[in-house]
Scaffold this active site. Sequence first.
Site, PDB file in Angstrom:
ATOM      1  N   GLU A  49       0.899  -1.309   0.039  1.00  0.00           N
ATOM      2  CA  GLU A  49      -0.035  -0.052  -0.043  1.00  0.00           C
ATOM      3  C   GLU A  49       0.911   1.246   0.123  1.00  0.00           C
ATOM      4  O   GLU A  49       0.558   2.404  -0.513  1.00  0.00           O
ATOM      5  CB  GLU A  49      -1.007   0.073   1.148  1.00  0.00           C
ATOM      6  CG  GLU A  49      -2.085  -0.922   1.165  1.00  0.00           C
ATOM      7  CD  GLU A  49      -3.086  -0.731  -0.100  1.00  0.00           C
ATOM      8  OE1 GLU A  49      -3.274   0.441  -0.754  1.00  0.00           O
ATOM      9  OE2 GLU A  49      -3.649  -1.617  -0.603  1.00  0.00           O
ATOM     10  N   LEU A  92      10.854   4.795  -7.491  1.00  0.00           N
ATOM     11  CA  LEU A  92       9.543   5.101  -7.032  1.00  0.00           C
ATOM     12  C   LEU A  92       8.923   6.231  -6.428  1.00  0.00           C
ATOM     13  O   LEU A  92       7.864   6.790  -6.468  1.00  0.00           O
ATOM     14  CB  LEU A  92       9.264   3.988  -5.745  1.00  0.00           C
ATOM     15  CG  LEU A  92       9.086   2.687  -6.212  1.00  0.00           C
ATOM     16  CD1 LEU A  92       9.170   1.697  -4.653  1.00  0.00           C
ATOM     17  CD2 LEU A  92       8.060   2.298  -6.607  1.00  0.00           C
ATOM     18  N   TYR A 130      -6.284   6.450   4.396  1.00  0.00           N
ATOM     19  CA  TYR A 130      -6.709   5.362   3.315  1.00  0.00           C
ATOM     20  C   TYR A 130      -6.004   4.104   3.726  1.00  0.00           C
ATOM     21  O   TYR A 130      -6.500   3.041   3.842  1.00  0.00           O
ATOM     22  CB  TYR A 130      -6.606   5.701   1.967  1.00  0.00           C
ATOM     23  CG  TYR A 130      -6.318   4.685   1.280  1.00  0.00           C
ATOM     24  CD1 TYR A 130      -7.442   3.836   0.669  1.00  0.00           C
ATOM     25  CD2 TYR A 130      -4.933   4.198   0.865  1.00  0.00           C
ATOM     26  CE1 TYR A 130      -7.240   2.831  -0.128  1.00  0.00           C
ATOM     27  CE2 TYR A 130      -5.013   3.037   0.089  1.00  0.00           C
ATOM     28  CZ  TYR A 130      -6.012   2.178  -0.444  1.00  0.00           C
ATOM     29  OH  TYR A 130      -5.778   1.311  -1.084  1.00  0.00           O
ATOM     30  N   ASP A 148      -9.485   5.200  -1.698  1.00  0.00           N
ATOM     31  CA  ASP A 148      -8.642   5.919  -2.581  1.00  0.00           C
ATOM     32  C   ASP A 148      -9.147   6.343  -3.804  1.00  0.00           C
ATOM     33  O   ASP A 148     -10.624   6.281  -4.057  1.00  0.00           O
ATOM     34  CB  ASP A 148      -7.542   4.689  -2.974  1.00  0.00           C
ATOM     35  CG  ASP A 148      -8.112   3.570  -3.942  1.00  0.00           C
ATOM     36  OD1 ASP A 148      -9.292   3.543  -4.068  1.00  0.00           O
ATOM     37  OD2 ASP A 148      -7.277   2.643  -4.354  1.00  0.00           O
ATOM     38  N   CYS A 207     -18.877   0.067 -18.655  1.00  0.00           N
ATOM     39  CA  CYS A 207     -20.330  -0.149 -17.748  1.00  0.00           C
ATOM     40  C   CYS A 207     -20.835  -1.383 -17.988  1.00  0.00           C
ATOM     41  O   CYS A 207     -21.538  -1.954 -17.061  1.00  0.00           O
ATOM     42  CB  CYS A 207     -21.145   1.209 -18.060  1.00  0.00           C
ATOM     43  SG  CYS A 207     -20.397   2.717 -17.265  1.00  0.00           S
TER      44      CYS A 207
END
Length: 359
Positions: A49, A92, A130, A148, A207
């Site tokens: 995470e 990163l 979060y 998130d 969708c």
Amino acid sequence: MLRAPSMLPPVAASLSASLLTWYDRHRRVLPWRTPPGEAADPYRVWLSEIMLQQTTVATVGPYYARFLTRWPDVAALARAELDDVLHAWQGLGYYARARNLHACARAVTRRGGFPSTEAELAALPGIGPYTAAAIAAIAFGCRAAAVDGNAERALARLYAVPTPLPAAKPHLRAYADALVPADRPGDFAQALMDLGATVCTPKKPRCDLCPWRDVCQANACGLAEALPRRAAKPAKPRRHGVAFWTVNEAGAVLLRRRPERGLLGGMMEVPSTDWRTRPWKDGEAKKAAPVKARWRRLAGTVEHGFTHFDLELVIFAAAAKSATAREGLWVLPSRLKDHALPSVMKKVIAWAQNADAAR
Ligand code: SF4
């Protein structure tokens, strides 16, 4: 705690159930995820995470694997030198995350393991609301809403929320709170992430493949791609600095460590002035140089975008004797890769080396 807005479409339980059914069939297989039914290791959930903040799954994959090989558990990471962690983090970006990762590993090890509640997790270095909710839900099975960007987008569309982000965040959080099931909250968190990442995408949401297609208000109104709305961002300010490229008699380059606190804290840099709103005049920049030398200004500038400002760096170059440097570290060009250098400094080095080669 916020209350969920009252105009919920079909009851939360049915929305959660349909999303979980979809997840069971279409979940992404990711290196940090456990197979269905297996408890997740909080270290792996936390590590992934933190890495995934502002970075894509594809980029994170190899870093995650390397970190796990080198530091297989939180105690091993806590024992690591900060510089090794920063070095392994190179590429990163957002290095404050790596510093906090290391500080958090030490805090967790001191207390004997990860806490299991959202509130305790959120008190650890680098863990925001979060991430705390994601770890609590995925690793500890707590009923916590991990919201998130992916989740925000899907929820803003599901409920056709007209308020722009970031003002809509509390409402979206309240919708998410109402949807999290008591059973399988961790799977629900990951299902919402996956829905946003693979189906309810920023552009061209699919969708027709969505488990919420028949109840989604944005889909019904043809508004999916227009949501969520976002408040216009103010233009980024511009800052100016001067970086000093110094080469000694052995061909080594002067680097120094930035202060622990602040932007790019603890990382190595080509020594530079403050980064300020006003451009530097050559004379005042030379006074701020790390060594006395015959400085020459290289042509052009190095540009770098940070989250909150754009930076323009002028580069001054000079030869100098090692003994003249009051601080810093002389590093041979072939060993520069051994140091935790942020992207902006890699640009400075490339620019200066190009200029040296062109002389
Ligand atoms: Fe997103 Fe479309 Fe699903 Fe609505 S129906 S949640 S807009 S993918």
